[in-house]
Write a protein that holds these residues in place. Structure first.
Motif, mmCIF file in Angstrom:
data_model
loop_
_atom_site.group_PDB
_atom_site.id
_atom_site.type_symbol
_atom_site.label_atom_id
_atom_site.label_comp_id
_atom_site.label_asym_id
_atom_site.label_seq_id
_atom_site.Cartn_x
_atom_site.Cartn_y
_atom_site.Cartn_z
ATOM 1 N N PHE A 192 7.202 2.630 -9.557
ATOM 2 C CA PHE A 192 6.867 2.782 -10.803
ATOM 3 C C PHE A 192 5.818 4.089 -10.915
ATOM 4 O O PHE A 192 5.390 4.135 -10.011
ATOM 5 C CB PHE A 192 6.169 1.543 -11.504
ATOM 6 N N ARG A 193 5.520 4.723 -12.029
ATOM 7 C CA ARG A 193 4.655 5.683 -12.034
ATOM 8 C C ARG A 193 3.955 5.548 -13.486
ATOM 9 O O ARG A 193 4.750 5.016 -14.417
ATOM 10 C CB ARG A 193 5.192 7.078 -11.742
ATOM 11 N N ARG A 194 2.611 6.191 -13.546
ATOM 12 C CA ARG A 194 2.099 6.139 -14.989
ATOM 13 C C ARG A 194 1.479 7.496 -14.777
ATOM 14 O O ARG A 194 0.353 7.729 -13.960
ATOM 15 C CB ARG A 194 0.896 5.079 -15.067
ATOM 16 N N ALA A 195 1.704 8.398 -15.906
ATOM 17 C CA ALA A 195 0.782 9.466 -16.302
ATOM 18 C C ALA A 195 -0.377 9.413 -16.933
ATOM 19 O O ALA A 195 -0.158 8.164 -17.720
ATOM 20 C CB ALA A 195 1.895 10.479 -16.888
ATOM 21 N N THR A 196 -1.252 10.254 -16.880
ATOM 22 C CA THR A 196 -2.263 10.198 -17.689
ATOM 23 C C THR A 196 -2.063 9.791 -19.138
ATOM 24 O O THR A 196 -1.140 10.674 -19.743
ATOM 25 C CB THR A 196 -3.132 11.214 -17.704
ATOM 26 N N GLY A 197 -2.420 8.937 -19.996
ATOM 27 C CA GLY A 197 -2.003 8.657 -21.444
ATOM 28 C C GLY A 197 -0.900 8.206 -21.772
ATOM 29 O O GLY A 197 -0.258 8.055 -22.955
ATOM 30 N N ALA A 198 -0.032 7.761 -20.735
ATOM 31 C CA ALA A 198 1.380 7.335 -20.989
ATOM 32 C C ALA A 198 1.520 5.911 -20.539
ATOM 33 O O ALA A 198 0.652 5.400 -19.864
ATOM 34 C CB ALA A 198 2.532 8.269 -20.161
ATOM 35 N N ASP A 228 6.737 15.141 -13.446
ATOM 36 C CA ASP A 228 6.799 14.253 -12.593
ATOM 37 C C ASP A 228 5.071 13.731 -11.958
ATOM 38 O O ASP A 228 4.942 12.702 -11.168
ATOM 39 C CB ASP A 228 7.481 14.268 -11.279
ATOM 40 N N THR A 229 4.283 14.597 -12.438
ATOM 41 C CA THR A 229 2.685 14.211 -12.211
ATOM 42 C C THR A 229 2.426 12.845 -12.739
ATOM 43 O O THR A 229 2.462 12.661 -14.036
ATOM 44 C CB THR A 229 1.902 15.304 -12.738
ATOM 45 N N ALA A 230 1.894 12.216 -11.731
ATOM 46 C CA ALA A 230 1.599 10.581 -12.116
ATOM 47 C C ALA A 230 0.923 9.990 -11.094
ATOM 48 O O ALA A 230 0.891 10.542 -10.022
ATOM 49 C CB ALA A 230 2.785 10.051 -12.739
ATOM 50 N N THR A 231 0.415 9.038 -11.214
ATOM 51 C CA THR A 231 0.124 7.785 -10.034
ATOM 52 C C THR A 231 1.350 6.838 -10.009
ATOM 53 O O THR A 231 1.815 6.259 -10.858
ATOM 54 C CB THR A 231 -1.253 6.971 -10.517
ATOM 55 N N TYR A 232 1.765 7.149 -8.796
ATOM 56 C CA TYR A 232 2.820 6.026 -8.226
ATOM 57 C C TYR A 232 2.461 4.908 -7.664
ATOM 58 O O TYR A 232 1.602 4.962 -6.577
ATOM 59 C CB TYR A 232 3.759 7.406 -7.347
ATOM 60 N N TYR A 233 3.246 3.779 -8.124
ATOM 61 C CA TYR A 233 2.965 2.692 -7.626
ATOM 62 C C TYR A 233 4.152 1.870 -6.995
ATOM 63 O O TYR A 233 5.270 2.003 -7.418
ATOM 64 C CB TYR A 233 2.689 1.670 -8.657
ATOM 65 N N CYS A 234 4.104 1.062 -5.653
ATOM 66 C CA CYS A 234 4.996 0.482 -5.187
ATOM 67 C C CYS A 234 5.043 -0.814 -5.351
ATOM 68 O O CYS A 234 3.795 -1.602 -5.504
ATOM 69 C CB CYS A 234 5.110 0.667 -3.474
ATOM 70 N N ALA A 281 0.854 -1.287 0.057
ATOM 71 C CA ALA A 281 -0.038 -0.090 0.009
ATOM 72 C C ALA A 281 0.905 1.189 0.026
ATOM 73 O O ALA A 281 1.920 1.177 0.604
ATOM 74 C CB ALA A 281 -0.945 -0.030 1.276
ATOM 75 N N GLU A 282 0.485 2.236 -0.922
ATOM 76 C CA GLU A 282 1.266 3.567 -0.967
ATOM 77 C C GLU A 282 0.376 4.540 -0.183
ATOM 78 O O GLU A 282 -0.661 4.473 -0.115
ATOM 79 C CB GLU A 282 1.280 3.886 -2.436
ATOM 80 N N SER A 283 1.391 5.612 0.203
ATOM 81 C CA SER A 283 0.626 6.878 0.771
ATOM 82 C C SER A 283 1.567 7.981 0.790
ATOM 83 O O SER A 283 2.668 7.934 0.351
ATOM 84 C CB SER A 283 0.147 6.326 2.196
ATOM 85 N N ALA A 297 9.673 -9.527 -11.954
ATOM 86 C CA ALA A 297 10.181 -9.736 -10.584
ATOM 87 C C ALA A 297 9.218 -9.274 -9.550
ATOM 88 O O ALA A 297 9.333 -9.916 -8.497
ATOM 89 C CB ALA A 297 11.444 -9.419 -10.398
ATOM 90 N N PHE A 298 8.455 -8.341 -9.911
ATOM 91 C CA PHE A 298 7.491 -7.772 -8.821
ATOM 92 C C PHE A 298 6.139 -8.549 -8.726
ATOM 93 O O PHE A 298 5.223 -8.220 -9.731
ATOM 94 C CB PHE A 298 7.580 -6.235 -9.024
ATOM 95 N N ASN A 299 5.851 -9.066 -7.949
ATOM 96 C CA ASN A 299 4.722 -9.808 -7.687
ATOM 97 C C ASN A 299 3.690 -9.334 -7.033
ATOM 98 O O ASN A 299 2.193 -9.797 -7.103
ATOM 99 C CB ASN A 299 5.066 -11.450 -7.035
ATOM 100 N N PHE A 300 4.051 -8.154 -6.287
ATOM 101 C CA PHE A 300 2.987 -7.725 -5.421
ATOM 102 C C PHE A 300 3.279 -6.134 -5.682
ATOM 103 O O PHE A 300 4.271 -5.180 -5.579
ATOM 104 C CB PHE A 300 3.339 -7.982 -3.765
ATOM 105 N N TRP A 301 1.919 -5.531 -5.809
ATOM 106 C CA TRP A 301 1.980 -4.126 -6.140
ATOM 107 C C TRP A 301 0.709 -3.582 -5.420
ATOM 108 O O TRP A 301 -0.250 -4.115 -5.087
ATOM 109 C CB TRP A 301 1.334 -4.312 -7.808
ATOM 110 N N GLY A 302 0.953 -2.229 -5.048
ATOM 111 C CA GLY A 302 -0.113 -1.434 -4.550
ATOM 112 C C GLY A 302 -1.127 -0.920 -5.526
ATOM 113 O O GLY A 302 -0.938 -1.020 -6.961
#
Length: 129
Positions: A37-43, A91-97, A5-7, A115-120
């Motif tokens: 990781f991060r994902r910006a809108t439309g990217a 840097d605007t994006a949704t950030y995931y751990c 979980a991210e915060s 390698a990353f099995n678990f995501w927030g």
């Protein structure tokens, strides 16, 4: 199962600072690599940073954040952090751990997505000028 979980996301102005936190109960029992990781809108999703939490440590940063972001983690406390400074509008994006296990520190980077099995579920960061 590891519940990631991210915060800490929010809105800041250009040049501002944010610190994201990743909690991962169960991480210490079998995992050794935590990444952001991060994902910006439309990217597409973009790897940001990773930290190997076995003895010796080791970090990885994408070129876009190197020198501005700092990744860290405390394996025993099962928590990780992404300190983001000198933030830019891009840097605007949704950030995931994400958390996983790799065979060596050199393999702990965001290029090894498998390698990353678990995501927030992500935390949103907005940088405005």
């Amino acid at each position: 199962q590891v519940q990631v979980a991210e915060s800490g996301g929010g809105s800041v102005q250009v040049g501002g600072t944010l610190r994201l936190t990743c909690t991962a109960p169960g991480y210490s029992a079998r995992l050794n690599c935590m990444a952001w990781f991060r994902r910006a809108t439309g990217a597409e999703r973009e790897g940001v940073a990773a930290v190997w939490t076995n003895t010796g440590g080791g970090t990885y940063y994408s070129d876009s954040v190197k020198g501005r972001f700092t990744v860290s983690a405390d394996k025993t406390k099962e928590v990780g952090f992404l300190e983001m400074t000198n933030l830019k509008p891009e840097d605007t994006a949704t950030y995931y751990c994400a958390a996983g296990w790799v065979f060596a520190g050199s393999a702990c980077h965001t290029g090894r997505v498998g390698a990353f099995n678990f995501w927030g579920h992500g935390t949103e960061v907005t940088v405005s000028s």
